[in-house]
Design a protein around this motif. Structure first.
Motif, PDB file in Angstrom:
ATOM      1  N   ASP A  36       0.896  -1.441  -0.268  1.00 25.83           N
ATOM      2  CA  ASP A  36       0.170   0.196   0.142  1.00 25.83           C
ATOM      3  C   ASP A  36       1.209   1.312   0.335  1.00 25.83           C
ATOM      4  OD1 ASP A  36      -2.510  -1.369  -0.405  1.00 25.83           O
ATOM      5  OD2 ASP A  36      -3.172  -0.297   1.745  1.00 25.83           O
ATOM      6  N   TRP A  39       2.760   1.756  -3.686  1.00 25.40           N
ATOM      7  CA  TRP A  39       1.450   2.364  -4.292  1.00 25.40           C
ATOM      8  C   TRP A  39       1.613   3.535  -4.211  1.00 25.40           C
ATOM      9  CZ3 TRP A  39       0.313   1.497  -8.716  1.00 25.40           C
ATOM     10  CH2 TRP A  39      -0.668   2.151  -9.981  1.00 25.40           C
TER      11      TRP A  39
ATOM     12  N   GLU B 709      -6.644   6.065 -11.612  1.00 27.06           N
ATOM     13  CA  GLU B 709      -5.655   5.344 -11.617  1.00 27.06           C
ATOM     14  C   GLU B 709      -5.701   5.138  -9.848  1.00 27.06           C
ATOM     15  OE1 GLU B 709      -3.592   2.926 -12.480  1.00 27.06           O
ATOM     16  OE2 GLU B 709      -2.330   3.990 -13.672  1.00 27.06           O
ATOM     17  N   ASP B 710      -6.449   5.867  -9.087  1.00 26.93           N
ATOM     18  CA  ASP B 710      -6.669   5.870  -7.845  1.00 26.93           C
ATOM     19  C   ASP B 710      -8.052   4.602  -7.352  1.00 26.93           C
ATOM     20  OD1 ASP B 710      -9.019   7.738  -8.620  1.00 26.93           O
ATOM     21  OD2 ASP B 710      -8.123   9.205  -7.792  1.00 26.93           O
ATOM     22  N   TYR B 746      -1.788   7.602 -21.612  1.00 26.41           N
ATOM     23  CA  TYR B 746      -1.277   6.570 -21.293  1.00 26.41           C
ATOM     24  C   TYR B 746       0.043   6.353 -23.102  1.00 26.41           C
ATOM     25  CZ  TYR B 746      -2.507   5.902 -16.997  1.00 26.41           C
ATOM     26  OH  TYR B 746      -2.812   5.828 -15.366  1.00 26.41           O
ATOM     27  N   TYR B 890      -3.817  -9.333 -15.212  1.00 29.35           N
ATOM     28  CA  TYR B 890      -3.099  -8.635 -14.194  1.00 29.35           C
ATOM     29  C   TYR B 890      -3.327  -7.102 -13.638  1.00 29.35           C
ATOM     30  CZ  TYR B 890       1.609  -8.510 -12.825  1.00 29.35           C
ATOM     31  OH  TYR B 890       2.592  -7.854 -11.451  1.00 29.35           O
ATOM     32  N   ASP B 891      -3.596  -6.013 -14.612  1.00 31.37           N
ATOM     33  CA  ASP B 891      -3.527  -5.298 -14.554  1.00 31.37           C
ATOM     34  C   ASP B 891      -4.297  -4.657 -15.806  1.00 31.37           C
ATOM     35  OD1 ASP B 891      -2.267  -2.589 -13.237  1.00 31.37           O
ATOM     36  OD2 ASP B 891      -0.245  -2.502 -14.882  1.00 31.37           O
ATOM     37  N   PHE B 892      -4.782  -3.133 -14.614  1.00 32.30           N
ATOM     38  CA  PHE B 892      -5.440  -2.316 -15.878  1.00 32.30           C
ATOM     39  C   PHE B 892      -5.576  -1.043 -14.644  1.00 32.30           C
ATOM     40  CE2 PHE B 892      -8.549  -4.702 -13.105  1.00 32.30           C
ATOM     41  CZ  PHE B 892      -9.470  -3.473 -12.522  1.00 32.30           C
ATOM     42  N   ILE B 893      -5.681   0.056 -15.179  1.00 30.47           N
ATOM     43  CA  ILE B 893      -5.585   1.790 -15.097  1.00 30.47           C
ATOM     44  C   ILE B 893      -6.209   1.593 -13.113  1.00 30.47           C
ATOM     45  CG2 ILE B 893      -6.246   4.186 -15.130  1.00 30.47           C
ATOM     46  CD1 ILE B 893      -5.527   3.497 -17.936  1.00 30.47           C
ATOM     47  N   GLY B 894      -5.477   1.776 -12.653  1.00 31.44           N
ATOM     48  CA  GLY B 894      -6.449   1.425 -10.960  1.00 31.44           C
ATOM     49  C   GLY B 894      -6.481  -0.047 -10.561  1.00 31.44           C
ATOM     50  N   LYS B 895      -6.596  -1.172 -10.986  1.00 33.76           N
ATOM     51  CA  LYS B 895      -6.230  -2.501 -10.737  1.00 33.76           C
ATOM     52  C   LYS B 895      -6.080  -1.614  -9.005  1.00 33.76           C
ATOM     53  CE  LYS B 895      -5.779  -6.782 -10.580  1.00 33.76           C
ATOM     54  NZ  LYS B 895      -6.316  -8.122 -10.704  1.00 33.76           N
ATOM     55  N   ARG B 896      -4.237  -2.051  -8.533  1.00 38.28           N
ATOM     56  CA  ARG B 896      -3.983  -1.803  -7.194  1.00 38.28           C
ATOM     57  C   ARG B 896      -4.458  -1.511  -6.675  1.00 38.28           C
ATOM     58  NH1 ARG B 896      -3.191  -2.477  -3.147  1.00 38.28           N
ATOM     59  NH2 ARG B 896      -0.546  -2.092  -2.480  1.00 38.28           N
ATOM     60  N   SER B 897      -5.289  -0.205  -6.697  1.00 36.37           N
ATOM     61  CA  SER B 897      -5.937   1.125  -6.025  1.00 36.37           C
ATOM     62  C   SER B 897      -6.902   0.002  -5.224  1.00 36.37           C
ATOM     63  CB  SER B 897      -6.185   2.142  -6.302  1.00 36.37           C
ATOM     64  OG  SER B 897      -5.439   3.015  -6.664  1.00 36.37           O
ATOM     65  N   TYR B 899      -7.193  -2.556  -3.655  1.00 33.13           N
ATOM     66  CA  TYR B 899      -7.684  -3.004  -2.752  1.00 33.13           C
ATOM     67  C   TYR B 899      -6.717  -2.091  -1.673  1.00 33.13           C
ATOM     68  CZ  TYR B 899      -3.490  -5.963  -5.205  1.00 33.13           C
ATOM     69  OH  TYR B 899      -2.968  -6.138  -6.306  1.00 33.13           O
ATOM     70  N   ARG B 900      -5.958  -1.002  -1.688  1.00 33.23           N
ATOM     71  CA  ARG B 900      -6.122  -0.302  -0.702  1.00 33.23           C
ATOM     72  C   ARG B 900      -7.008  -0.437   0.015  1.00 33.23           C
ATOM     73  NH1 ARG B 900      -6.445   5.007  -1.724  1.00 33.23           N
ATOM     74  NH2 ARG B 900      -4.794   5.540  -0.053  1.00 33.23           N
ATOM     75  N   SER B 901      -5.861  -0.622   2.029  1.00 34.15           N
ATOM     76  CA  SER B 901      -6.433  -0.421   3.248  1.00 34.15           C
ATOM     77  C   SER B 901      -8.377   0.451   2.845  1.00 34.15           C
ATOM     78  CB  SER B 901      -6.262   0.321   4.185  1.00 34.15           C
ATOM     79  OG  SER B 901      -5.016   1.414   3.997  1.00 34.15           O
TER      80      SER B 901
END
Ligand SMILES: [Zn+2]
Lengths: 91, 1001
Positions: A36, A39, B709-710, B746, B890-897, B899-901
């Motif tokens: 986290d 990122w 991305e957020d 992008y 695996y990835d797309f714009i915003g994916k990682r966000s 599962y942010r806390s």
């Protein structure tokens, strides 16, 4: 209002351009492997320097190309413009 | 009776051309060439206004744009009425009407004048201190402050005048046409530079043009005649454009300047018709030469603000230029030689001078000797300690200055006079220079700030650079020009100059008095009534920064930005605080140098040209069929089509029922359309949308959601695969340009390796959506040779087709939940295809519907509208749209966000449906949603995002975001409104046809 030397079109009025924030922040290749905090570092943390700053600019009302610019924010002097992917000509 | 104080024909006026004008309702006469102030002075009218805070009588003080007092309202009671105009800049014309601005009920009897006697109660910061508390009283305070302060009236009708903007590119811009500006313009133009010379006055020549005496000579001619010849020469230069009545308002970085060229303000109203009033010049100059001159300083002494007290240079200008004597018993008060130049001018014209009071004890100056020769009494080493007279000065008291200049000594002498000319030396007009980012330095000898570090390719010459005397100007200007323009020679190399000014000055910022400071009214800023006492009080109360003192005392905060008083304010602060002038810094001068009217700033961008608006190719049909329109971004979209006396609600209910019961037709041309091609197009879509795209077959359509991305929802729309490497993406109407920009960003900066090309084709196609159970019958009639069977043309698929000979794309997609088709056709055929559909749908009661019905129909289905049901805080999970987020990718714009806390919190606001207890009660969009109204403060859980009465469900429905709403289905909540609380139940956001049966009906 600056005059910006678009690397593709030459000198144009600032009103043709859009600023795009800090340059040289690369989107992580494997975002899912970041914590986290890592990122958040990519997502939110930006410099806001009084002095020489590296910025992204877009010739939005022109060739629509993105490029990089080195600008002294204290006096708006543009020290260099260079294409995406190129190394900054100034440290 | 008014006196006539016209003495001798002035340089600028035409005595054969008499002009009548009105001031405060009374008729006066002047001559062509007069300014309002010169004409009033010729009629012995000094009292023109009241001061801002104390409402003290105030008179004309200057002859230029630095005027703080003579602020008038022009053309009262007309659409041309204009406040805050300086009488010194108004050229009179037949029929001019002007009135004093800062007084009520009249300039001679002013209720607010009582403030003058109450002034011990009105110290610095008075407004801040008194009107701070209680806050609820502020409305009342404001009413009284505004009424008694009276900042003029703005017009209540549209401006009848025409304004324009013009871009100018030049090699050299010269600002100011005094002697140094003329020399610069000539030199630049003659050396091949494309040059523009501007001056705010109607004529060229600055102050030298009326310097007609044996004491100032160039090449054996009086300096004014020498300059006149130069001016005649430059008028013939091809490379030089000259603009008079043109004032530079702003000087920005990179030599970008704004100037206002004034064309009609000096003309009688009836001659202004169809003419451009002002032009805003946007000047980009390779090089800028400032020759903006200098402004004479007043002096700070007790009661230095009475009508009849003018700058000494203004008295000279009124006499030389307009042939006007400002008084019959003139006294001059000075600390330098300038007042003697004025005296010599007055002597030449036979205007009486009673005496000259000079701070200096000994002066060896030719000018002083000349005045002494004329038997004028000079009080050397004296200062004015007080003045008398209420509506006009009637006399002064003077006393001798102590050696150190800090006290007055000896006995008081009283002198009677009707005019006092004051000269405290000169302040370079560096306003534009500092606006451009230039840094000043303080010159101790004569206590002035002069340009030091230039931020761009520019030069200051003449008195704005601190060269105040004729010989300094004529020696330094050619030198600077040669270096700046990189040329070898000028025409001004070997001039013979006679200049008689002695440069000595005895600068005392706050002159001593025989009264204690607390008992004096020594004004520093005339327009804002800031006194020396106020500044000292601010310092006593702990203010140190010059910017803070300025705001606390309001010094320099008027429309004149303290052009006269700022230096004294600085001087008094520096003396009181024991700081060095150069180290104190200066306050910032901001554009505009002199006020601009709004008309000049907006130019032609008024009325329907205020902003661009976009019309669809079918717009004229909507207009003809009485549609009401709504603005969506820059688009004008048909909102609803009222029939006869229908109101909006009735029209929308009718349209919505028709669309579900038989057929509806919508102009969807405004949706953004992006053509995507390239071998990596599928991969690209995989990266920008949350769902998977690689397996989408050619000829199929898919709904996609785009995130930032957020992780927050950014845009949505249907994308169709037209070919192996070819897609057409639709975006929301309002988001089209931003989506295009984001995708380009992008592609260019993050994924340059992708072979993808984007083209915006929004305007290329008209999009007609036909929906409802009868849509197939209608569309198949318009497009006859196409197989419309569900097997061949199922929901979420696309066909190329022809209408007559014209190619079109038909998508079977639905935003209403009904069986529906979207025809995309070359834009110029849009209207005719729309008409064909209307014709084909006649028997099915085909009903055109607008955006409001579209919103209602999709709400029945629980479809979101990005930007209405979402703001920048909603993830797809918050929207209960988990189904569209690919787990596999695996990835797309915003994916990682996602599962942010913070984004995985269960108690985030989530989109839910809301049903009212009373099915006829329609909720207000934006209303708050709470659970408990008894708790204090009431806890806010969310708000209503969409709300309608559904004619198809015959009840009220709403969408809203509620904290933890996903797990609250069936729970009761409350919408607290002003008059009552409304009970609602949390529901599934899909209200109608959850099984999607109607899509294939
Ligand atoms: Zn470009």
């Amino acid at each position: 209002m600056f005059v910006i030397n678009c690397p593709f079109c030459g000198e144009r009025e600032q009103s043709e351009f859009k600023a795009g924030g800090e340059a040289h922040i690369v989107r992580p290749k494997q975002p899912t492997e970041l914590s986290d905090d890592e990122w958040a570092e990519y997502l939110f943390m930006r410099k806001n320097i009084k002095g020489v700053q590296f910025e992204r600019w877009n010739h939005a009302h022109g060739c629509r190309k993105w490029f990089n610019m080195v600008r002294d924010t204290s006096n708006d002097e543009i020290k260099a413009v260079y294409k995406m992917g190129e190394k900054p000509p100034i440290e | 009776m008014t006196k006539n104080l016209r003495v001798k024909t002035g340089k600028a006026i035409d005595e054969t051309y008499r002009i009548s004008f009105k001031f405060n309702g009374k008729t006066y006469y002047g001559f062509k060439g007069d300014t309002l102030s010169s004409a009033l002075l010729a009629n012995n009218v000094h009292l023109v206004g009241r001061s801002f805070k104390y409402h003290r009588p105030r008179g004309i003080m200057t002859a230029g744009s630095e005027e703080p007092n003579a602020i008038v309202q022009l053309h009262d009671n007309s659409s041309r009425t204009e406040p805050n105009v300086r009488a010194t800049e108004v050229e009179i014309y037949e029929g001019l009407e002007a009135s004093s601005q800062n007084c009520w009920p009249s300039v001679k009897f002013d209720v607010g004048g009582i403030n003058n006697f109450l002034s011990p109660l009105l110290p610095a910061g008075f407004y801040y201190k008194t009107f701070m508390w209680p806050a609820s009283f502020w409305e009342k305070y404001e009413y009284f402050i505004r009424k008694s302060a009276g900042l003029g009236k703005s017009p209540t009708e549209p401006d009848p005048d025409i304004y324009e903007h013009r871009y100018i590119h030049c090699d050299v811009l010269v600002i100011g046409s005094g002697i140094s500006g003329v020399m610069a313009a000539k030199t630049a133009a003659k050396n091949g530079f494309k040059t523009l010379l501007v001056d705010e006055k109607p004529n060229l020549g600055g102050s030298t043009i009326y310097q007609n005496s044996d004491y100032f000579k160039i090449n054996n001619q009086n300096s004014n005649s020498w300059l006149e010849k130069e001016i005649n020469e430059i008028k013939k230069l091809k490379n030089l454009e000259i603009k008079t009545r043109t004032s530079v308002a702003a000087y920005h970085g990179y030599n970008f300047l704004l100037a206002r060229e004034n064309f009609t303000d000096h003309l009688p109203i009836e001659q202004r018709k169809d003419k451009t009033r002002h032009k805003l010049l946007k000047i980009r100059a390779k090089k800028v030469i400032s020759a903006t001159g200098s402004i004479e300083r007043p002096m700070v002494f007790d009661n230095n603000d009475r009508p009849g007290i003018l700058l000494s240079s203004a008295i000279k200008r009124y006499a030389d230029f307009f042939g006007v004597a400002c008084g019959e018993k003139n006294v001059l008060f000075t600390n330098n030689d300038s007042a003697y130049e004025t005296a010599i001018s007055l002597i030449q014209k036979g205007i009486n001078i009673e005496a000259i009071i000079d701070n200096r004890e000994e002066v060896d100056s030719k000018l002083v000797y000349e005045v002494e020769k004329n038997n004028i009494k000079i009080f050397k080493g004296y200062t004015v300690t007080n003045t008398f007279g209420y509506k006009k000065i009637s006399g002064i008291s003077i006393k001798q200055l102590s050696k150190d200049g800090q006290k007055v000594v000896g006995s008081r002498i009283n002198l009677s006079c009707d005019c006092l000319g004051v000269s405290g030396g000169w302040t370079p007009a560096v306003h534009l220079f500092t606006q451009s980012g230039g840094k000043l330095k303080f010159r101790d000898e004569d206590q002035v700030f002069i340009p030091s570090i230039y931020p761009s390719d520019q030069l200051s010459i003449g008195s704005c650079n601190g060269d105040f005397t004729l010989d300094e100007i004529l020696i330094n200007t050619p030198k600077s020009l040669k270096e700046f323009l990189n040329i070898k020679n000028t025409e001004y190399e070997s001039l013979e100059v006679i200049s008689s000014t002695n440069k000595s000055k005895r600068n005392i910022w706050l002159l001593p008095s025989d009264k204690v400071l607390g008992k004096t009214k020594s004004f520093v800023d005339y327009q804002n009534d800031a006194t020396a006492k106020d500044i000292k009080l601010a310092l006593r109360e702990g203010f140190r920064s010059i910017e803070h003192v300025k705001r606390y005392t309001t010094t320099g905060m008027g429309t004149d930005q303290g052009k006269l008083g700022n230096m004294h304010a600085l001087g008094i602060i520096s003396e009181t605080a024991g700081a060095k002038m150069g180290e104190l810094g200066t306050t910032t001068f901001r554009p505009p140098y002199t006020p601009l009217t709004f008309g000049t700033i907006v130019g032609r961008n008024v009325g329907e040209y205020f902003d661009i608006f976009r019309k669809t190719p079918i717009h004229s049909w909507h207009e003809k069929n009485k549609a009401e329109f709504e603005n969506v971004g820059q688009w004008k979209r048909a909102w609803y089509y009222p029939k006869e006396n229908e109101n909006m609600h009735q029209a929308v209910q009718r349209e919505s029922k028709a669309a579900r019961e038989s057929a509806g037709i919508l102009d969807a041309s405004t949706l953004g359309k992006i053509d995507i091609q390239g071998t990596d197009a599928s991969e690209f879509l995989n990266r920008v949308y949350t769902n998977a795209w690689s397996k989408l077959a050619i000829g199929k359509c898919r709904y996609g959601l785009m995130l930032n991305e957020d992780g927050m929802v950014y845009d949505d729309g249907v994308t169709t695969r037209l070919g192996e490497n070819h897609y057409i993406m639709t975006t929301t109407t309002g988001g089209a340009a931003n989506v295009m920009g984001k995708l380009e960003d992008y592609l260019q900066t993050e994924w340059p390796e992708l072979d993808v090309y984007l083209t915006s084709v929004t305007d290329h196609f008209a999009t007609i959506s036909v929906c409802g159970p009868n849509s197939k019958k209608i569309v198949s009639e318009v497009i006859s040779d196409l197989d419309f069977s569900d097997e061949s043309f199922p929901h979420m698929s696309f066909k190329n087709a022809k209408i007559g000979k014209i190619n079109c794309r038909v998508m079977r997609i639905s935003f209403t939940g009904e069986h529906s088709y979207e025809i995309n056709i070359q834009a110029n055929y849009g209207k005719s295809v729309w008409e064909k559909c209307m014709e084909a749908g006649k028997d099915y009661n085909i009903t055109p519907y607008g955006t409001e019905t579209m919103h209602l129909l999709r709400a029945e289905k629980g479809f979101i509208i990005v930007g209405q049901d979402t703001d920048a805080t909603m993830t797809p999970i918050d929207l209960q749209m988990d189904w569209i987020v690919s787990k596999k990718k695996y990835d797309f714009i915003g994916k990682r966000s996602l599962y942010r806390s913070d984004t995985i919190r269960e108690d985030r606001k989530q989109l839910v449906g809301l049903l009212t207890e009373d099915p006829n009660e329609v909720l207000e969009e934006g209303a708050q949603i709470v659970a408990d109204v008894k708790k204090s403060p009431i806890e806010m859980l969310g708000h209503i995002t969409s709300s309608y009465f559904s004619p198809n469900l015959k009840k009220s429905i709403a969408l809203g975001v509620v904290r933890g709403g996903k797990n609250m289905i069936g729970q009761k909540l409350i919408i607290p409104m002003e008059k009552k609380n409304i009970n609602v139940t949390v529901a599934d956001p899909v209200f109608l046809d959850k099984e999607n049966k109607r899509l294939n009906a």
